[in-house]
Motif scaffolding. Structure first.
Motif, PDB file in Angstrom:
ATOM      1  N   ALA A 335     -18.296 -60.680  15.459  1.00  0.00           N
ATOM      2  CA  ALA A 335     -17.620 -61.627  14.681  1.00  0.00           C
ATOM      3  C   ALA A 335     -17.703 -61.410  13.095  1.00  0.00           C
ATOM      4  CB  ALA A 335     -18.316 -62.957  15.137  1.00  0.00           C
ATOM      5  N   VAL A 336     -18.562 -60.339  12.907  1.00  0.00           N
ATOM      6  CA  VAL A 336     -18.876 -60.282  11.302  1.00  0.00           C
ATOM      7  C   VAL A 336     -18.007 -58.873  11.069  1.00  0.00           C
ATOM      8  CG1 VAL A 336     -20.495 -59.914   9.383  1.00  0.00           C
ATOM      9  CG2 VAL A 336     -20.814 -61.352  11.421  1.00  0.00           C
ATOM     10  N   TYR A 337     -17.469 -58.728  10.068  1.00  0.00           N
ATOM     11  CA  TYR A 337     -16.767 -57.433   9.455  1.00  0.00           C
ATOM     12  C   TYR A 337     -17.480 -56.787   8.372  1.00  0.00           C
ATOM     13  CZ  TYR A 337     -12.386 -59.287  11.587  1.00  0.00           C
ATOM     14  OH  TYR A 337     -11.587 -60.126  12.439  1.00  0.00           O
ATOM     15  N   GLY A 338     -17.972 -55.596   8.589  1.00  0.00           N
ATOM     16  CA  GLY A 338     -18.709 -54.968   7.512  1.00  0.00           C
ATOM     17  C   GLY A 338     -19.540 -53.852   8.098  1.00  0.00           C
ATOM     18  N   TYR A 339     -20.816 -53.641   7.385  1.00  0.00           N
ATOM     19  CA  TYR A 339     -21.622 -52.697   7.592  1.00  0.00           C
ATOM     20  C   TYR A 339     -23.042 -53.241   7.791  1.00  0.00           C
ATOM     21  CZ  TYR A 339     -18.268 -48.944   6.259  1.00  0.00           C
ATOM     22  OH  TYR A 339     -17.138 -48.159   6.169  1.00  0.00           O
ATOM     23  N   ALA A 365     -20.925 -57.491   4.283  1.00  0.00           N
ATOM     24  CA  ALA A 365     -19.852 -58.326   5.062  1.00  0.00           C
ATOM     25  C   ALA A 365     -18.646 -58.026   3.928  1.00  0.00           C
ATOM     26  CB  ALA A 365     -19.879 -59.715   5.310  1.00  0.00           C
ATOM     27  N   PHE A 366     -17.416 -57.611   4.408  1.00  0.00           N
ATOM     28  CA  PHE A 366     -16.483 -57.271   3.612  1.00  0.00           C
ATOM     29  C   PHE A 366     -15.189 -57.206   4.400  1.00  0.00           C
ATOM     30  CE2 PHE A 366     -18.542 -53.026   4.301  1.00  0.00           C
ATOM     31  CZ  PHE A 366     -17.440 -52.499   4.706  1.00  0.00           C
ATOM     32  N   PRO A 372     -15.146 -58.706  -3.089  1.00  0.00           N
ATOM     33  CA  PRO A 372     -16.575 -58.510  -3.485  1.00  0.00           C
ATOM     34  C   PRO A 372     -17.296 -58.263  -2.105  1.00  0.00           C
ATOM     35  CG  PRO A 372     -16.057 -60.773  -3.958  1.00  0.00           C
ATOM     36  CD  PRO A 372     -14.740 -59.945  -3.634  1.00  0.00           C
ATOM     37  N   ILE A 373     -18.399 -57.544  -2.112  1.00  0.00           N
ATOM     38  CA  ILE A 373     -19.146 -57.400  -0.949  1.00  0.00           C
ATOM     39  C   ILE A 373     -20.323 -58.448  -0.734  1.00  0.00           C
ATOM     40  CG2 ILE A 373     -20.499 -55.733   0.394  1.00  0.00           C
ATOM     41  CD1 ILE A 373     -19.323 -53.670  -1.122  1.00  0.00           C
ATOM     42  N   SER A 374     -20.276 -59.151   0.459  1.00  0.00           N
ATOM     43  CA  SER A 374     -21.475 -60.180   0.516  1.00  0.00           C
ATOM     44  C   SER A 374     -22.716 -59.547   1.367  1.00  0.00           C
ATOM     45  CB  SER A 374     -21.070 -61.284   1.296  1.00  0.00           C
ATOM     46  OG  SER A 374     -22.013 -62.195   1.442  1.00  0.00           O
ATOM     47  N   PHE A 375     -23.805 -59.623   0.544  1.00  0.00           N
ATOM     48  CA  PHE A 375     -24.945 -59.157   1.084  1.00  0.00           C
ATOM     49  C   PHE A 375     -25.903 -60.178   1.602  1.00  0.00           C
ATOM     50  CE2 PHE A 375     -23.736 -55.733  -1.865  1.00  0.00           C
ATOM     51  CZ  PHE A 375     -23.385 -54.629  -0.889  1.00  0.00           C
ATOM     52  N   THR A 376     -26.588 -59.940   2.744  1.00  0.00           N
ATOM     53  CA  THR A 376     -27.245 -61.124   3.565  1.00  0.00           C
ATOM     54  C   THR A 376     -28.347 -60.364   3.996  1.00  0.00           C
ATOM     55  OG1 THR A 376     -25.423 -62.537   3.982  1.00  0.00           O
ATOM     56  CG2 THR A 376     -27.369 -62.800   5.032  1.00  0.00           C
ATOM     57  N   VAL A 377     -29.617 -60.406   3.421  1.00  0.00           N
ATOM     58  CA  VAL A 377     -30.631 -59.895   4.082  1.00  0.00           C
ATOM     59  C   VAL A 377     -31.305 -60.793   5.172  1.00  0.00           C
ATOM     60  CG1 VAL A 377     -33.171 -59.321   3.527  1.00  0.00           C
ATOM     61  CG2 VAL A 377     -31.225 -59.017   1.854  1.00  0.00           C
ATOM     62  N   THR A 378     -31.343 -60.242   6.446  1.00  0.00           N
ATOM     63  CA  THR A 378     -31.884 -60.965   7.675  1.00  0.00           C
ATOM     64  C   THR A 378     -33.141 -60.572   7.896  1.00  0.00           C
ATOM     65  OG1 THR A 378     -31.265 -59.308   9.178  1.00  0.00           O
ATOM     66  CG2 THR A 378     -29.433 -61.104   8.405  1.00  0.00           C
ATOM     67  N   VAL A 429      -9.925 -48.559   8.819  1.00  0.00           N
ATOM     68  CA  VAL A 429     -11.043 -48.231   9.439  1.00  0.00           C
ATOM     69  C   VAL A 429     -12.149 -48.978   9.209  1.00  0.00           C
ATOM     70  CG1 VAL A 429     -11.526 -46.009   8.440  1.00  0.00           C
ATOM     71  CG2 VAL A 429     -12.210 -46.319  10.866  1.00  0.00           C
ATOM     72  N   THR A 430     -12.656 -49.140   7.910  1.00  0.00           N
ATOM     73  CA  THR A 430     -13.794 -49.631   7.361  1.00  0.00           C
ATOM     74  C   THR A 430     -14.234 -51.207   7.665  1.00  0.00           C
ATOM     75  OG1 THR A 430     -12.994 -50.103   5.291  1.00  0.00           O
ATOM     76  CG2 THR A 430     -13.822 -47.878   5.668  1.00  0.00           C
ATOM     77  N   SER A 431     -12.997 -51.862   7.928  1.00  0.00           N
ATOM     78  CA  SER A 431     -12.950 -53.228   8.159  1.00  0.00           C
ATOM     79  C   SER A 431     -12.715 -53.794   9.347  1.00  0.00           C
ATOM     80  CB  SER A 431     -12.030 -53.886   7.160  1.00  0.00           C
ATOM     81  OG  SER A 431     -10.637 -53.396   7.325  1.00  0.00           O
ATOM     82  N   ASP A 432     -12.533 -52.737  10.337  1.00  0.00           N
ATOM     83  CA  ASP A 432     -11.974 -53.314  11.747  1.00  0.00           C
ATOM     84  C   ASP A 432     -13.498 -53.084  12.530  1.00  0.00           C
ATOM     85  OD1 ASP A 432     -11.299 -53.505  14.435  1.00  0.00           O
ATOM     86  OD2 ASP A 432      -9.584 -51.951  14.239  1.00  0.00           O
ATOM     87  N   ASN A 433     -13.760 -54.602  12.847  1.00  0.00           N
ATOM     88  CA  ASN A 433     -15.013 -54.770  13.776  1.00  0.00           C
ATOM     89  C   ASN A 433     -14.821 -54.609  15.263  1.00  0.00           C
ATOM     90  OD1 ASN A 433     -13.506 -56.897  14.356  1.00  0.00           O
ATOM     91  ND2 ASN A 433     -15.084 -58.352  13.938  1.00  0.00           N
ATOM     92  N   THR A 434     -13.503 -54.001  15.736  1.00  0.00           N
ATOM     93  CA  THR A 434     -13.325 -53.904  17.180  1.00  0.00           C
ATOM     94  C   THR A 434     -13.281 -52.293  17.265  1.00  0.00           C
ATOM     95  OG1 THR A 434     -11.070 -54.067  16.919  1.00  0.00           O
ATOM     96  CG2 THR A 434     -12.313 -56.037  17.418  1.00  0.00           C
TER      97      THR A 434
END
Length: 462
Positions: A335-339, A365-366, A372-378, A429-434
């Protein structure tokens, strides 16, 4: 840890990854099943253990063994080549050099290719824009040199111990202790083996040309970093102090000790001479865990070979202030796009962390590069077992952004060079989460702000 070798390996082969921390003979859930066959099921929140029969266990083993044995070939190659020499042709041809040098060495050539990260002296490359080489110098040792050492006439004891191990393993009835003892015999034989004429001297000459005091000899096996079998963590790397000279007939011993900087506990060769390190890495092709993993994947043990990736010590320019593993998808979700970023302070590893420590987990997430890239520290990093976890990220946001941009550059270049990696346009390719596969990269951050991209491999897990 989330991006440790054992976790990523479990995801890729779709096997459970669980720890029962208070396991023991008196554990109330285990004690009723002492000395009996069981069926063990791991769920997301618990496990189930229930009785079974020896006949069912035998049937399951037969089912696993009733699959074709996979031959992993390699191509002969007589020359040592620097990573720049390996990368002289197209990026696709550089990746294909894995058939001769192993994927680790070939992928270092790919990373340094002018169409990927390039070198500081190559105008227009990411390395040139930053003013330093983003990937290490060094050279690859081809599979042929491993085969030549094994075939060298004085090493008859080595060949005999290998034949015994491979024959017994193929029968499928080795008890763990028997496998341990056979592996020990093979590895002792490698450490005592004699190099073919001029082999060690030729490698020493290339090492002297690097002009460094310390270097790493890393594994680059043909059963490692390949589609469907990443081999992460199966083999050993060894450090070399180049001022220590090799002595003919010297005894090489593998020991376990803590890193010089107080980091992880790892295996080292004594003395830390080049010859001992080379033989130690060759011997690690037959680590117990490597043999077991290849057996699980039905890889023909006779078809495996070890190449070598030789690199200067990563902290030769400055101290290591952080280690990072980047997986080019967000793990555990579609469900989340990114790395996914796993980052640890200092030189404690993400891939094989010290007990009682864990890395920072960050989602980058991007979608498009223009956003802009959103960074979330879990989870914040816990660098040492004796101290509490950090309350702030290990890297500044501008460092995280630069790191993600580098990895996006690498993934798009890999997509263009590797047919079949991604079915759509490489610009997406960088933004495809499937996407069916992703990349797993290991990166060091130095005290002077430099990145060292030390490794890239394909990753098939989620």
């Amino acid at each position: 840890d989330t991006s440790s070798h054992v976790t990523l390996k479990s995801k890729e082969r779709n096997t459970p990854n669980a720890v029962l921390r208070d396991a023991g003979p008196e554990h109330p859930r285990l004690a009723p099943f002492a000395d009996t066959p069981v069926r063990y099921v791991v769920r997301g929140d618990d496990f189930v253990i229930e009785p079974t029969t020896a006949e069912v266990v035998a049937a399951k083993l037969a089912e696993r063994l009733d699959r074709p044995v996979v031959q992993i070939g390699w191509e002969p190659e007589a020359e040592l080549r620097s990573y720049d020499e390996i990368g002289q042709r197209s990026a696709a041809e550089t990746l294909a050099a894995a058939r001769r040098y192993g994927s680790k060495a070939a992928n270092l050539g790919f990373l340094g290719h002018r169409q990927v990260l390039g070198r500081a002296a190559q105008a227009g490359t990411p390395s040139a824009r930053l003013g330093y080489d983003l990937t290490p110098q060094g050279f690859g040792v081809p599979f042929q040199w491993y085969a030549d050492l094994v075939a060298h006439p004085p090493n008859a004891a080595l060949r005999e111990s290998l034949d015994v191990l491979i024959g017994r393993e193929a029968a499928g009835d080795l008890a763990p202790r028997e496998l341990r003892d056979l592996v020990a015999a093979v590895q002792d034989a490698f450490l005592a083996a004699e190099f073919p004429p001029r082999q060690l001297e030729t490698i020493r000459s290339r090492v002297d040309g690097l002009g460094v005091k310390k270097l790493k000899v890393r594994s680059s096996a043909n059963a490692e970093d390949i589609p469907g079998f990443d081999g992460a963590g199966l083999h050993d790397s060894y450090s070399v102090k180049t001022k220590i000279k090799d002595v003919p007939g010297q005894l090489c011993v593998v020991t376990e000790e803590q890193d010089d900087d107080g980091g992880e506990t790892k295996r080292k060769v004594d003395p830390r001479a080049l010859g001992c390190a080379l033989k130690g890495v060759y011997a690690s092709l037959w680590n117990k865990r490597a043999v077991e993993e290849r057996s699980f994947a039905r890889i023909d043990q006779r078809s495996v070979a070890m190449g070598l990736a030789v690199v200067p010590a990563y902290d030769s320019e400055a101290d290591v202030v952080a280690n990072a593993v980047v997986v080019t998808r967000v793990l555990n979700t579609d469900a989340v796009y990114g790395y996914s970023l796993s980052i640890q302070q200092g030189n404690n590893l993400v891939t094989n962390p010290d007990p009682g420590t864990h890395s920072e987990l960050t989602i980058a997430a991007f979608l498009a590069d223009t956003e802009p890239i959103s960074f979330t520290v879990t989870r914040f990093a816990k660098p040492t077992a004796s101290e509490p976890a950090r309350t702030t990220p290990v890297l500044a946001s501008d460092q995280l952004t630069a790191l993600v941009d580098l990895v996006r550059t690498i993934e798009r270049a890999y997509c263009r060079a590797r047919p079949g990696y991604y079915p759509g346009p490489c610009s997406e390719v960088t933004s495809d989460n499937t996407k069916p596969r992703s990349l797993d990269l290991e990166i060091k951050v130095l005290a002077d702000g430099r990145f060292v991209v030390k490794q890239v491999r394909e990753f098939g897990g989620r």
